[in-house]
Design a protein around this motif. Structure first.
Motif, PDB file in Angstrom:
ATOM      1  N   VAL A  32       0.911  -1.184   0.001  1.00 25.07           N
ATOM      2  CA  VAL A  32       0.184   0.007   0.101  1.00 25.07           C
ATOM      3  C   VAL A  32       1.005   1.192  -0.130  1.00 25.07           C
ATOM      4  N   SER A  59     -12.087   5.107 -11.157  1.00 22.78           N
ATOM      5  CA  SER A  59     -12.968   3.925 -10.308  1.00 22.78           C
ATOM      6  C   SER A  59     -13.439   3.051 -11.462  1.00 22.78           C
ATOM      7  N   TRP A  65      -6.854   1.015  -7.166  1.00 21.22           N
ATOM      8  CA  TRP A  65      -7.053   2.326  -6.224  1.00 21.22           C
ATOM      9  C   TRP A  65      -7.102   1.605  -4.755  1.00 21.22           C
ATOM     10  N   HIS A  66      -7.408   0.342  -4.709  1.00 20.90           N
ATOM     11  CA  HIS A  66      -7.504  -0.090  -3.261  1.00 20.90           C
ATOM     12  C   HIS A  66      -6.224  -0.177  -2.615  1.00 20.90           C
ATOM     13  N   ARG A  67      -5.215  -0.063  -3.250  1.00 19.40           N
ATOM     14  CA  ARG A  67      -3.839   0.079  -2.435  1.00 19.40           C
ATOM     15  C   ARG A  67      -3.514   1.316  -2.019  1.00 19.40           C
ATOM     16  N   LEU A  69      -4.088   4.531   0.453  1.00 23.60           N
ATOM     17  CA  LEU A  69      -4.842   4.921   1.711  1.00 23.60           C
ATOM     18  C   LEU A  69      -4.450   6.162   2.111  1.00 23.60           C
ATOM     19  N   ILE A  75      -8.448   3.500   5.717  1.00 19.40           N
ATOM     20  CA  ILE A  75      -9.500   3.676   4.401  1.00 19.40           C
ATOM     21  C   ILE A  75     -10.035   4.880   4.424  1.00 19.40           C
ATOM     22  N   GLY A  83     -17.993   1.078  -0.402  1.00 15.89           N
ATOM     23  CA  GLY A  83     -16.410   1.495  -0.905  1.00 15.89           C
ATOM     24  C   GLY A  83     -15.373   0.750   0.099  1.00 15.89           C
ATOM     25  N   GLU A  86     -15.363  -3.052   0.151  1.00 17.18           N
ATOM     26  CA  GLU A  86     -14.857  -3.453  -1.266  1.00 17.18           C
ATOM     27  C   GLU A  86     -13.393  -3.042  -1.000  1.00 17.18           C
ATOM     28  N   GLN A  87     -12.696  -2.193  -0.342  1.00 18.35           N
ATOM     29  CA  GLN A  87     -11.394  -1.985  -0.474  1.00 18.35           C
ATOM     30  C   GLN A  87     -10.640  -2.971   0.722  1.00 18.35           C
ATOM     31  N   LEU A  91      -7.839  -5.653  -0.234  1.00 22.77           N
ATOM     32  CA  LEU A  91      -6.558  -5.492   0.385  1.00 22.77           C
ATOM     33  C   LEU A  91      -6.469  -6.809   0.926  1.00 22.77           C
TER      34      LEU A  91
END
Length: 120
Positions: A32, A59, A65-67, A69, A75, A83, A86-87, A91
């Motif tokens: 991350v 998106s 995108w999830h990496r 923070l 988050i 969201g 999902e994130q 991860l």
């Protein structure tokens, strides 16, 4: 013999958005980075909010995108929002431990202090 005075045309400069996208894509699976770190890697120090806005626009495009923070590892979505869930799921799927909506962030190896003090 080739005339050495002929120069190839300069490479086109990447836009700020393209540099941010490249920096996000460079974050390896299972790792991350904070919004500010991505901004600095893109050559845009102090533009963490620009990174956040760009992630909103990209998106669903395959960008990891999830990496990305907050700098404290939280988050950015509201807890229990779609969201957020999902994130956290994405991860965890990459082996990143998420506790109470927070991830342990790596040491910032991009800063001047790290360059000076964390040398091997």
């Amino acid at each position: 013999m080739q005339d050495l005075s002929e120069k190839s045309p300069p490479a086109p400069e990447l836009s700020a958005a393209d540099r941010i996208v490249a920096a996000i894509r460079a974050v390896p699976r299972g790792q991350v980075a904070g919004y500010g770190v991505i901004a600095r890697r893109a050559g845009l120090p102090g533009r963490a909010r620009m990174v956040a806005r760009l992630l909103g626009v990209h998106s669903g495009t395959g960008l990891p995108w999830h990496r990305i923070l907050r700098s404290d590892g939280r988050i950015a979505f509201s807890p229990d929002s779609a969201g957020f869930l999902e994130q956290a799921r994405l991860l965890r799927g990459e082996g990143v431990e998420v506790r109470n909506g927070r991830v342990r962030m790596p040491r910032d190896s991009d800063g001047l202090d790290a360059t000076i003090w964390l040398q091997d």
